[in-house]
Design a protein around this motif. Sequence first.
Motif, PDB file in Angstrom:
ATOM      1  N   GLU A  87      10.387  -0.709  11.950  1.00 29.13           N
ATOM      2  CA  GLU A  87      10.095  -2.024  12.796  1.00 29.13           C
ATOM      3  C   GLU A  87       8.567  -2.777  12.430  1.00 29.13           C
ATOM      4  OE1 GLU A  87      11.976  -4.167  14.775  1.00 29.13           O
ATOM      5  OE2 GLU A  87      13.694  -3.211  14.952  1.00 29.13           O
ATOM      6  N   GLY A  88       8.119  -3.502  13.010  1.00 29.03           N
ATOM      7  CA  GLY A  88       6.745  -3.862  12.829  1.00 29.03           C
ATOM      8  C   GLY A  88       5.355  -2.736  13.442  1.00 29.03           C
ATOM      9  N   ALA A  89       6.242  -2.371  14.814  1.00 27.47           N
ATOM     10  CA  ALA A  89       5.218  -1.690  15.786  1.00 27.47           C
ATOM     11  C   ALA A  89       4.890  -0.059  15.326  1.00 27.47           C
ATOM     12  CB  ALA A  89       5.067  -1.708  17.041  1.00 27.47           C
ATOM     13  N   PRO A  90       6.118   0.115  15.278  1.00 27.23           N
ATOM     14  CA  PRO A  90       5.765   1.440  15.136  1.00 27.23           C
ATOM     15  C   PRO A  90       5.426   2.161  13.628  1.00 27.23           C
ATOM     16  CG  PRO A  90       8.262   1.154  16.092  1.00 27.23           C
ATOM     17  CD  PRO A  90       7.851   0.022  15.553  1.00 27.23           C
ATOM     18  N   SER A  91       5.667   1.228  12.665  1.00 21.80           N
ATOM     19  CA  SER A  91       5.033   1.564  11.767  1.00 21.80           C
ATOM     20  C   SER A  91       3.403   1.562  12.020  1.00 21.80           C
ATOM     21  CB  SER A  91       5.523   0.567  10.891  1.00 21.80           C
ATOM     22  OG  SER A  91       7.041   1.029  10.317  1.00 21.80           O
ATOM     23  N   ALA A  92       2.919  -0.060  12.746  1.00 21.88           N
ATOM     24  CA  ALA A  92       1.508  -0.318  12.805  1.00 21.88           C
ATOM     25  C   ALA A  92       0.257   1.622  13.227  1.00 21.88           C
ATOM     26  CB  ALA A  92       1.353  -1.735  13.320  1.00 21.88           C
ATOM     27  N   ALA A  93       1.757   1.477  14.163  1.00 21.77           N
ATOM     28  CA  ALA A  93       1.146   2.761  14.626  1.00 21.77           C
ATOM     29  C   ALA A  93       0.927   4.035  14.191  1.00 21.77           C
ATOM     30  CB  ALA A  93       2.327   3.398  15.883  1.00 21.77           C
ATOM     31  N   LEU A  94       1.679   4.587  13.298  1.00 24.01           N
ATOM     32  CA  LEU A  94       1.344   5.370  12.253  1.00 24.01           C
ATOM     33  C   LEU A  94       0.137   4.687  11.013  1.00 24.01           C
ATOM     34  CD1 LEU A  94       5.210   6.144  10.889  1.00 24.01           C
ATOM     35  CD2 LEU A  94       4.129   7.367  12.411  1.00 24.01           C
ATOM     36  N   GLU A  96      -1.798   2.756  11.740  1.00 24.30           N
ATOM     37  CA  GLU A  96      -3.742   3.670  12.961  1.00 24.30           C
ATOM     38  C   GLU A  96      -3.464   4.876  12.395  1.00 24.30           C
ATOM     39  OE1 GLU A  96      -5.957   1.512  13.237  1.00 24.30           O
ATOM     40  OE2 GLU A  96      -5.035  -0.016  13.487  1.00 24.30           O
ATOM     41  N   LYS A  97      -2.659   5.750  12.800  1.00 17.92           N
ATOM     42  CA  LYS A  97      -2.952   7.694  13.115  1.00 17.92           C
ATOM     43  C   LYS A  97      -3.452   7.888  11.236  1.00 17.92           C
ATOM     44  CE  LYS A  97      -0.555  11.343  13.094  1.00 17.92           C
ATOM     45  NZ  LYS A  97       1.531  12.251  13.557  1.00 17.92           N
ATOM     46  N   TRP A  98      -2.390   7.608  10.297  1.00 17.72           N
ATOM     47  CA  TRP A  98      -3.463   7.931   8.708  1.00 17.72           C
ATOM     48  C   TRP A  98      -4.544   7.358   8.791  1.00 17.72           C
ATOM     49  CZ3 TRP A  98       2.572   7.278   7.486  1.00 17.72           C
ATOM     50  CH2 TRP A  98       3.419   8.014   8.239  1.00 17.72           C
ATOM     51  N   ALA A 118       3.829  -4.825   8.152  1.00 20.36           N
ATOM     52  CA  ALA A 118       2.941  -5.039   9.922  1.00 20.36           C
ATOM     53  C   ALA A 118       1.575  -3.764   9.003  1.00 20.36           C
ATOM     54  CB  ALA A 118       3.522  -4.507  10.577  1.00 20.36           C
ATOM     55  N   ALA A 119       2.291  -2.136   8.721  1.00 18.79           N
ATOM     56  CA  ALA A 119       0.975  -1.456   8.642  1.00 18.79           C
ATOM     57  C   ALA A 119       0.376  -1.058   7.078  1.00 18.79           C
ATOM     58  CB  ALA A 119       2.152  -0.372   7.779  1.00 18.79           C
ATOM     59  N   SER A 120       1.001  -2.450   6.413  1.00 15.27           N
ATOM     60  CA  SER A 120      -0.022  -2.510   5.036  1.00 15.27           C
ATOM     61  C   SER A 120      -1.714  -3.408   5.274  1.00 15.27           C
ATOM     62  CB  SER A 120       0.225  -3.648   3.719  1.00 15.27           C
ATOM     63  OG  SER A 120       0.969  -4.683   4.492  1.00 15.27           O
ATOM     64  N   ASP A 121      -1.314  -4.244   6.623  1.00 17.07           N
ATOM     65  CA  ASP A 121      -3.180  -4.798   7.091  1.00 17.07           C
ATOM     66  C   ASP A 121      -3.882  -3.892   7.455  1.00 17.07           C
ATOM     67  OD1 ASP A 121      -2.434  -7.662   6.665  1.00 17.07           O
ATOM     68  OD2 ASP A 121      -0.914  -7.402   7.204  1.00 17.07           O
ATOM     69  N   ILE A 122      -3.256  -2.674   7.963  1.00 19.16           N
ATOM     70  CA  ILE A 122      -3.653  -2.209   8.547  1.00 19.16           C
ATOM     71  C   ILE A 122      -4.161  -0.769   7.620  1.00 19.16           C
ATOM     72  CG2 ILE A 122      -3.861   0.342  10.294  1.00 19.16           C
ATOM     73  CD1 ILE A 122      -1.684  -1.340  12.003  1.00 19.16           C
ATOM     74  N   HIS A 123      -3.276  -0.553   7.021  1.00 21.20           N
ATOM     75  CA  HIS A 123      -3.789   0.303   5.638  1.00 21.20           C
ATOM     76  C   HIS A 123      -4.864  -0.723   5.059  1.00 21.20           C
ATOM     77  CE1 HIS A 123      -1.171   3.724   6.271  1.00 21.20           C
ATOM     78  NE2 HIS A 123      -0.018   2.831   5.918  1.00 21.20           N
ATOM     79  N   ASN A 124      -4.627  -1.591   4.563  1.00 21.15           N
ATOM     80  CA  ASN A 124      -6.029  -2.220   3.815  1.00 21.15           C
ATOM     81  C   ASN A 124      -7.688  -2.343   4.510  1.00 21.15           C
ATOM     82  OD1 ASN A 124      -7.192  -3.366   1.770  1.00 21.15           O
ATOM     83  ND2 ASN A 124      -6.720  -5.911   3.188  1.00 21.15           N
ATOM     84  N   LYS A 125      -7.345  -2.213   6.095  1.00 21.55           N
ATOM     85  CA  LYS A 125      -8.675  -2.306   6.405  1.00 21.55           C
ATOM     86  C   LYS A 125      -9.595  -0.646   5.992  1.00 21.55           C
ATOM     87  CE  LYS A 125      -7.999  -1.276  10.553  1.00 21.55           C
ATOM     88  NZ  LYS A 125      -7.756  -1.665  12.315  1.00 21.55           N
ATOM     89  N   TYR A 126      -8.439   0.723   6.148  1.00 18.34           N
ATOM     90  CA  TYR A 126      -8.781   1.051   5.288  1.00 18.34           C
ATOM     91  C   TYR A 126      -9.007   2.286   4.550  1.00 18.34           C
ATOM     92  CZ  TYR A 126      -8.263   2.639  10.448  1.00 18.34           C
ATOM     93  OH  TYR A 126      -7.953   2.557  12.192  1.00 18.34           O
ATOM     94  N   LYS A 127      -8.585   0.720   3.001  1.00 19.58           N
ATOM     95  CA  LYS A 127      -8.041   1.283   1.981  1.00 19.58           C
ATOM     96  C   LYS A 127      -7.258   2.458   1.090  1.00 19.58           C
ATOM     97  CE  LYS A 127     -10.265  -2.651   0.767  1.00 19.58           C
ATOM     98  NZ  LYS A 127      -9.625  -3.607   1.500  1.00 19.58           N
ATOM     99  N   GLN A 128      -6.684   2.247   1.848  1.00 19.06           N
ATOM    100  CA  GLN A 128      -5.676   3.206   1.564  1.00 19.06           C
ATOM    101  C   GLN A 128      -4.475   3.316   0.732  1.00 19.06           C
ATOM    102  OE1 GLN A 128      -3.879   5.013   5.660  1.00 19.06           O
ATOM    103  NE2 GLN A 128      -5.139   7.459   4.569  1.00 19.06           N
ATOM    104  N   THR A 129      -3.881   3.571   0.023  1.00 15.97           N
ATOM    105  CA  THR A 129      -2.619   2.458  -0.706  1.00 15.97           C
ATOM    106  C   THR A 129      -1.420   3.320   0.031  1.00 15.97           C
ATOM    107  OG1 THR A 129      -4.502   2.816  -2.987  1.00 15.97           O
ATOM    108  CG2 THR A 129      -2.130   3.648  -3.557  1.00 15.97           C
ATOM    109  N   VAL A 130      -0.565   2.501  -0.604  1.00 17.74           N
ATOM    110  CA  VAL A 130       0.476   2.337  -0.210  1.00 17.74           C
ATOM    111  C   VAL A 130       1.599   2.587  -1.037  1.00 17.74           C
ATOM    112  CG1 VAL A 130       2.318   2.345   1.582  1.00 17.74           C
ATOM    113  CG2 VAL A 130      -0.341   1.692   2.788  1.00 17.74           C
ATOM    114  N   VAL A 131       3.012   3.712  -1.436  1.00 19.51           N
ATOM    115  CA  VAL A 131       4.081   2.911  -1.970  1.00 19.51           C
ATOM    116  C   VAL A 131       5.341   3.298  -1.908  1.00 19.51           C
ATOM    117  CG1 VAL A 131       4.693   3.781  -4.621  1.00 19.51           C
ATOM    118  CG2 VAL A 131       1.837   4.215  -4.645  1.00 19.51           C
TER     119      VAL A 131
END
Length: 389
Positions: A87-94, A96-98, A118-131
């Motif tokens: 789901e989007g909300a729990p993923s977004a929370a993770l 932000e945490k990471w 949902a999460a990739s927009d946040i990871h992009n803010k922190y420039k954190q790579t996701v695979v």
Amino acid sequence: MRKAGWLGLVFLVLVTLLAGVALAADEWGEIVIPKDAPIKIGMATVLSGGYTNFGIDIKNGAELAFTEKGEILGHKLALEAGDDQCEGAPSAALAEKWGNDPTMAGVLGYMCSSGAIAASDIHNKYKQTVVSASSTGAQVTARSIPIIYRLCWNDNVQGKVLADFVLKKKWMKAALIHDKSTYGQGLVDVFKETYTKGGGKVLAYEALTRGDKDFSPILTKIKPLNPEVINFGGMVTEGTLLVRQMRRMGIKAKFAGFEGVYSEKDFIQASGGAATGAFATYSKSPGTQVYADWVKKFQAKYGPPVAYAPHAYDAAKVLLMAVEKVAQKKDDGSLVIGKKALRDAVSATKYDGITGPVSFDQAGDRIGIAVTVNEVVCEGQKCFYKEVE
């Protein structure tokens, strides 16, 4: 004057060198791993609820890659698992945490497309790579987010493959059901577009809700329409209930789903025979000895793979190879990993994985991964998915 001149020259050289060091710093910033601290990678997957078997399967695949690798430049590896709940909300929370953890090197996941978006927009803010091993939704890589990659396919391909198969079978009357998710509805919409362009007629377009148990209201509307095929976009828990209720109500239409129902244990076995003759898409088996050997190794430790463990293994290998390529050991024993350098290393991947060759296009989609249609067939008491297209 001569001494002053030499001092000036030395000063100029030092300034130039320092400027070069400054220029060499990663433009997205750096991850610093302290001496003797582990290299942490986040693992976002489903750890609770109806899709847990899929999520644990993904975690196990990544964990096996971590166990085999062991360490990088003297630093142990740590896989930090988090429950994204598909789901989007729990993923977004993770995310932000990471994202707020300056020692988190990167992230594997998310299991579902809604969570990945949902999460990739946040990871992009922190420039954190996701695979990701399993986020197939078209929108995952269609938004120009420069930090997300996937080892699976794009649903624009998957939906078309299944629609083309159904048209080839000349099943020209279909009912469509999705679970309202980014993944499920997106797939059904791609199927619908290809199917109608090919002359197929859509008799019904219905939506169910994840977590519901009784789909008789939907099936009661569909039954008198006499569809030849019911296309389902959603996950295994709802898919299993749906196919069982179809057969119990006497609906003889073919059941055609996607990889969300690609599970021998949770779909075929749990259906009590109702899934026999059903279809689902999945990536084409590599058919190599390397893959067969990997399956034996995985099964000895975790039991049979459910679905995405091989892709999760390759996703972990890709991210760990990139970390090893760009990490720099400092005199104090710490590691420095440039964020953009890490992203660039993932982007430039050329790797012969257990699921086949791995490389990415500019959007982050895997190049050349093939999708097949599989039928549930039975031989004696054993029922399983068999590639048919």
